[in-house]
Design an enzyme around this catalytic site. Structure first.
Site, PDB file in Angstrom:
ATOM      1  CB  THR A 161      -0.960   0.008   1.207  1.00  0.00           C
ATOM      2  OG1 THR A 161      -0.195  -0.068   2.394  1.00  0.00           O
ATOM      3  CG2 THR A 161      -1.935  -1.169   1.129  1.00  0.00           C
ATOM      4  N   GLY A 168       1.357   4.347   1.625  1.00  0.00           N
ATOM      5  CA  GLY A 168       2.072   4.860   2.799  1.00  0.00           C
ATOM      6  C   GLY A 168       3.043   3.853   3.371  1.00  0.00           C
ATOM      7  CB  CYS A 169       2.696   0.247   3.964  1.00  0.00           C
ATOM      8  SG  CYS A 169       1.168   0.405   4.903  1.00  0.00           S
ATOM      9  CB  SER A 170       5.190   0.672  -0.557  1.00  0.00           C
ATOM     10  OG  SER A 170       4.649  -0.617  -0.422  1.00  0.00           O
TER      11      SER A 170
END
Length: 159
Positions: A46, A48-50
């Site tokens: 996703t 923000g996560c990546s």
């Protein structure tokens, strides 16, 4: 009810990618006798996560470990195949990529996120915790969107 600093990590089994496929790993094996920085994301791959969350831990892994952390673990309510592929795509060799595919550990922590509005189902809230020999010493849960309380930079200040 959410887990808090001072609580013991609940017993659970997660998945990691082994040389021959997914393997079980218990919370006892992860946390017993070690200092662990565990952070959780709503979903692998996703934005923000990546773009922000995982990369912050990847680039700071050596600094975090130099401050006495034995293991940096990234967890999501995803399967071990996804977590392994995501870790490889992010050059996260220094991190333990944990799959909580059914969300059992996330539920035991009381840190679920209802992502149905985004088509994600039940996921984990974004959080980071420091755990010493199975006891949580710090727990930072993001109050909403964004990555400030659980970022690598914020957690490094607690070491």
């Amino acid at each position: 009810m959410s887990i808090k600093a001072g609580d013991k990590i609940p017993a659970a089994t997660l998945k990691i990618m082994g040389s021959e496929g997914p393997e079980d790993i218990t919370t006892e094996a992860i946390f017993s006798g070690k200092t662990v920085l565990l952070f959780a994301v709503p979903g692998a791959f996703t934005p923000g996560c990546s773009v922000t969350h995982l990369p912050g831990y990847v680039v700071n892994a050596d600094k975090i470990k130099a401050k006495g952390v034995d293991t940096i673990a990234c967890m999501a309510v995803n399967d071990a195949f996804v977590m392994d592929a995501w870790g490889k795509s992010q050059n996260a060799e220094e991190l333990m990529m944990l799959g909580d595919g059914n969300g059992d550990f996330t539920k035991a922590l009381g840190l679920e996120l209802d992502g149905r509005g985004f088509g994600l189902g039940m996921r984990s809230q974004r959080f980071a915790m420091l755990v010493k020999d199975g006891t949580i010493t710090h727990l930072n849960v993001e109050p909403g969107p964004g990555i400030s309380e659980s970022s690598a930079e914020t957690m490094m200040k607690l070491l």
